[in-house]
Write a protein that holds these residues in place. Structure first.
Motif, PDB file in Angstrom:
ATOM      1  N   ARG A 407     -43.385   3.084 -21.841  1.00 16.50           N
ATOM      2  CA  ARG A 407     -42.060   2.606 -21.430  1.00 16.50           C
ATOM      3  C   ARG A 407     -41.632   1.545 -22.426  1.00 16.50           C
ATOM      4  N   GLU A 408     -40.502   1.789 -23.097  1.00 13.41           N
ATOM      5  CA  GLU A 408     -40.045   0.817 -24.087  1.00 13.41           C
ATOM      6  C   GLU A 408     -38.538   0.624 -23.982  1.00 13.41           C
ATOM      7  N   PRO A 409     -38.059  -0.616 -24.214  1.00 16.45           N
ATOM      8  CA  PRO A 409     -36.613  -0.886 -24.131  1.00 16.45           C
ATOM      9  C   PRO A 409     -35.849  -0.080 -25.183  1.00 16.45           C
ATOM     10  N   ARG A 410     -34.713   0.433 -24.776  1.00 15.78           N
ATOM     11  CA  ARG A 410     -33.852   1.136 -25.728  1.00 15.78           C
ATOM     12  C   ARG A 410     -33.022   0.115 -26.512  1.00 15.78           C
ATOM     13  N   LEU A 414     -28.648   4.004 -22.970  1.00 14.43           N
ATOM     14  CA  LEU A 414     -28.253   5.409 -22.936  1.00 14.43           C
ATOM     15  C   LEU A 414     -27.447   5.685 -21.668  1.00 14.43           C
ATOM     16  N   GLN A 415     -26.245   6.222 -21.844  1.00 11.93           N
ATOM     17  CA  GLN A 415     -25.409   6.566 -20.693  1.00 11.93           C
ATOM     18  C   GLN A 415     -25.572   8.054 -20.402  1.00 11.93           C
ATOM     19  N   ILE A 416     -25.959   8.345 -19.168  1.00 11.76           N
ATOM     20  CA  ILE A 416     -26.255   9.730 -18.790  1.00 11.76           C
ATOM     21  C   ILE A 416     -25.367  10.134 -17.623  1.00 11.76           C
ATOM     22  N   GLU A 417     -24.596  11.210 -17.819  1.00 12.38           N
ATOM     23  CA  GLU A 417     -23.808  11.772 -16.721  1.00 12.38           C
ATOM     24  C   GLU A 417     -24.661  12.813 -16.014  1.00 12.38           C
ATOM     25  N   GLU A 418     -24.800  12.670 -14.693  1.00 10.64           N
ATOM     26  CA  GLU A 418     -25.645  13.622 -13.973  1.00 10.64           C
ATOM     27  C   GLU A 418     -25.176  13.760 -12.527  1.00 10.64           C
ATOM     28  N   TRP A 419     -25.583  14.861 -11.922  1.00 14.08           N
ATOM     29  CA  TRP A 419     -25.292  15.104 -10.507  1.00 14.08           C
ATOM     30  C   TRP A 419     -26.369  14.432  -9.673  1.00 14.08           C
ATOM     31  N   GLN A 420     -25.923  13.482  -8.844  1.00 17.36           N
ATOM     32  CA  GLN A 420     -26.864  12.732  -8.022  1.00 17.36           C
ATOM     33  C   GLN A 420     -26.715  13.126  -6.554  1.00 17.36           C
ATOM     34  N   VAL A 421     -27.831  13.082  -5.838  1.00 14.29           N
ATOM     35  CA  VAL A 421     -27.874  13.484  -4.424  1.00 14.29           C
ATOM     36  C   VAL A 421     -28.147  12.250  -3.557  1.00 14.29           C
ATOM     37  N   ASP A 422     -27.341  12.055  -2.517  1.00 16.56           N
ATOM     38  CA  ASP A 422     -27.582  11.009  -1.514  1.00 16.56           C
ATOM     39  C   ASP A 422     -27.837  11.680  -0.177  1.00 16.56           C
ATOM     40  N   ASN A 493     -31.733   1.817 -19.648  1.00 12.09           N
ATOM     41  CA  ASN A 493     -32.092   0.763 -20.608  1.00 12.09           C
ATOM     42  C   ASN A 493     -33.518   0.899 -21.118  1.00 12.09           C
ATOM     43  N   VAL A 494     -34.315   1.680 -20.395  1.00 11.20           N
ATOM     44  CA  VAL A 494     -35.724   1.854 -20.777  1.00 11.20           C
ATOM     45  C   VAL A 494     -35.997   3.332 -21.023  1.00 11.20           C
ATOM     46  N   ARG A 495     -36.668   3.602 -22.128  1.00 11.36           N
ATOM     47  CA  ARG A 495     -37.064   4.989 -22.426  1.00 11.36           C
ATOM     48  C   ARG A 495     -38.510   5.193 -21.979  1.00 11.36           C
ATOM     49  N   GLU A 496     -38.741   6.290 -21.284  1.00  3.92           N
ATOM     50  CA  GLU A 496     -40.092   6.621 -20.830  1.00  3.92           C
ATOM     51  C   GLU A 496     -40.484   7.974 -21.412  1.00  3.92           C
ATOM     52  N   TYR A 497     -41.658   8.024 -22.059  1.00  5.80           N
ATOM     53  CA  TYR A 497     -42.100   9.297 -22.636  1.00  5.80           C
ATOM     54  C   TYR A 497     -43.623   9.393 -22.633  1.00  5.80           C
ATOM     55  N   THR A 498     -44.088  10.627 -22.688  1.00  3.37           N
ATOM     56  CA  THR A 498     -45.526  10.893 -22.798  1.00  3.37           C
ATOM     57  C   THR A 498     -45.849  11.123 -24.265  1.00  3.37           C
ATOM     58  N   PRO A 499     -46.746  10.327 -24.849  1.00  2.00           N
ATOM     59  CA  PRO A 499     -47.049  10.481 -26.279  1.00  2.00           C
ATOM     60  C   PRO A 499     -47.703  11.827 -26.577  1.00  2.00           C
TER      61      PRO A 499
END
Length: 657
Positions: A407-410, A414-422, A493-499
């Motif tokens: 997990r590292e700060p961007r 990154l702004q992501i448009e997505e369909w969210q469920v409530d 604001n944070v990027r998460e990835y598997t190396p």
């Protein structure tokens, strides 16, 4: 199958002589020898231990220190669940076939390889014999040709054999069985029929604890312990990427039919590196420019699949640029492996890098190159360098829920448009009761495409229908008073990835044996005694101290020299036996001792000594301080013998038997 090789002085290589020397001088010996021994298990004696230790020491300096790697030492005993998750329980196997009459078991690919190579060799010898007979005595031609016709092969068959051998590692069990049937491959000793190949898992199974209810294995590689400790290592490295861990230790594989001495054993020393790298950006390496001009002999998979074995000499920079080698980090380690092997004394002309074909690729690898060393047994894999992608961290994370991620700060959010469920939780629970969590999990798992479609259904019909296996008939309706689906913008604001992981894996025992073959030779004047020309940096013992006789005047000098060499960290042995100087040196040439100091009566007079070079047998004479300085430089690799001989006075000594 023996391969013709020559020694560094051009003489034919004699494997039996080398292996006799190594056992006689206790480099290694069969384990449990007085009980008859166990196939594939060996003990290392003093020179074998010292040689191995010196190679590992250089490995640590070349990789761990140079690259600031994080060394760990993980346990050998490994629980079943770990190796089940990693895929080893299901996939870590070779193909074996059995002779039902004798009970003898063979590794299928090795058997096919051995038989076809033997036939090719017989065919070559037969053709050579025929040519000689026709040249020498045409009258005897018919009779003798008949005697060798059994092993003569058509050119088309020879080509078939060569193509099969070029891609022998790419065949699965069914294909190996078909080859055995097509080419009538049987038990070489009895000509008995063999059963079709079956899969055999190579891991040694055991149980942990007195109740035996925790099954486990002896680890087949050191890698899994490094993966399981990834999060702790990342934290130790202050969350900084990329980084590498390293481990040196024993691994275990229950080889089907170990028959090639130290090259195929059931317990062996491995040195493995796991280089964790960000998959974005093409897996670049910051120090790739340092090695881009290193030339490697590359044998790619397309050449092998075409039934050929021609290598191409290529600079690693060009190989990465043309995508022959997948990425910079993989290429960087291939070059560093080559430099390491040269540094410890492996013959550069007997190194090649062979790319794995699809069927032989380990279950976790996306690309893999083996550093193979040419020995009298043929080309032997001694180092594997695999791109394991994110396989291991991903499967262990999925199984345990542990966050094996970075997990590292961007730098730029990154702004992501997505369909969210409530979900309306207060109404949702009473509506679905005990199935509530299952239905909720199914909703959370909906893809973005499906969420977009369902939002239209919700608006149009006031409800959605989703698939929920195990609940009712597998279809569940959710009304619009329980759920909302909207398109929103989320800021990340944070990027998460598997190396991803690049893994160089070294079989130290195989390297030790190949190094011995590459450095073994005999002197023309004394072919009965061998010489092992190890570089001083890896030689088991660096210096032999030889007093001219057992005269009491020499004893203080023996002690002084031994102490001075110990002070500069150089290993030495004293040979004050009654044998001649020549014989004493000759005995230690077999052990690979590169340097010798003779103490004679002139030493008593003026405190000077002779220093002998093992390979040239030339000697120089100088003071004790000059001698020790030369030895230190030679052992550290900062000088060669030619440099020492150029600055110290030559000595024409009495090296006689």
């Amino acid at each position: 199958m023996a391969h013709p090789m020559t020694m560094k002085n051009g003489q034919p290589f004699d494997r039996a002589s080398l292996e006799s020397l190594m056992k006689r001088r206790l480099f290694y010996t069969p384990s449990f020898d007085i009980y008859g021994g166990v196939s594939g298990l060996y003990d290392y004696g003093p020179p074998g231990c010292a040689l191995t230790t010196n190679i590992v020491d250089i490995w640590r300096k070349h990789f761990v220190l140079k690259e600031n790697m994080l060394e760990v030492d993980c346990t050998i005993l490994t629980p079943y669940e770990v190796l089940k998750t990693s895929g080893h329980v299901d996939k870590f196997a070779d193909w074996m076939c059995k002779d039902p009459k004798t009970g003898e078991i063979f590794r299928a690919d090795h058997l096919v390889e051995e038989v076809l190579e033997s036939r090719l060799k017989g065919n070559k010898e037969a053709r050579g014999q025929k040519a000689e007979e026709e040249k020498e005595d045409p009258k005897k031609k018919k009779k003798k040709v008949k005697s060798i016709a059994i092993v003569k092969l058509d050119d088309a068959v020879v080509q078939e054999y060569e193509e099969i051998l070029a891609k022998i590692d790419n065949y699965n069990g069914e294909e190996l069985g078909l080859l055995m049937k097509k080419y009538d491959i049987k038990n070489p000793a009895t000509s008995g029929e063999l059963l079709p190949p079956v899969s055999f898992n190579l891991m040694f199974q055991t149980s942990i604890g007195p109740s035996s209810n925790l099954p486990g294995y002896l680890r087949p590689e050191t890698a899994q312990g490094q993966f399981l400790n990834f999060q702790k290592l990342l934290e130790f490295n202050q969350q900084s990427m990329p980084f590498a861990s390293a481990s040196i230790g024993k691994s275990f594989r229950n080889e089907i039919s170990p028959r090639s001495g130290l090259l195929r054993v059931r317990e062996f020393l491995m040195a493995e590196i796991e280089h964790f790298v960000d998959p974005e950006g093409g897996k670049k390496h910051p120090r790739f420019d340092e090695v881009k001009d290193v030339e490697l002999e590359l044998l790619n998979r397309e050449v092998q699949l075409a039934g050929k074995t021609q290598v191409e000499t290529t600079k690693i920079g060009k190989a990465v640029e043309t995508s022959l080698v997948d990425n910079e980090t993989l290429g960087y380690f291939l070059a560093r492996i080559q430099l390491f092997l040269e540094r410890i004394g492996v013959d550069k002309s007997k190194i090649r890098f062979r790319q794995h074909m699809a069927n032989e690729m380990a279950h976790y690898a996306t690309d893999c190159w083996d550093a193979e060393l040419l020995t009298s047994y043929g080309w032997i894999e001694c180092v594997g360098c695999a791109d394991r992608s994110a396989y291991d961290l991903s499967v262990h994370m999925k199984k345990t829920g542990a966050p094996l991620v970075v997990r590292e700060p961007r730098k730029v959010p990154l702004q992501i448009e997505e369909w969210q469920v409530d979900i309306e939780k207060k109404k949702f629970g009473p509506k679905f009761k005990k199935d509530g969590k299952t239905v909720e999990a199914a909703i959370e798992a909906l893809s973005q495409e499906l969420r977009e479609k369902l939002s239209l259904d919700l608006e149009k019909e006031g409800k959605i229908t989703i698939d929920v296996p195990g609940v009712g008939d597998g279809k569940v309706e959710v009304p619009n008073d329980l759920i909302t689906i909207e398109k929103r913008t989320r800021v990340e604001n944070v990027r998460e990835y598997t190396p991803n992981v690049i893994e160089p894996s070294f079989g130290i025992g195989r390297i030790v044996y190949a190094l011995c073959e590459h450095n073994y030779w005999t002197r023309a004047e004394d072919e009965a005694r061998g010489v092992l020309s190890f570089p001083p940096t890896v030689a088991p013992t660096k210096v032999l101290i030889v007093p001219l006789s057992s005269h009491s005047d020499f004893k203080p000098f023996v002690r002084t020299l031994s102490d001075k060499l110990q002070d500069i960290g150089v290993s030495s042995r004293v040979d004050d036996s009654g044998a001649s100087i020549g014989k004493r040196y000759s005995r230690n040439d077999e052990l690979g001792t590169p340097l010798g100091i003779t103490i004679d009566f002139q030493s008593v007079k003026d405190n000077t000594f002779t220093l002998r070079d093992r390979d040239t047998t030339r000697q120089v004479r100088a003071s004790v301080d000059e001698i020790c300085k030369a030895i230190s430089n030679l052992v550290n690799g900062t000088e060669q013998w030619a440099d020492v001989a150029a600055r110290l006075p030559a000595f024409e000594g009495q090296e006689v038997d």
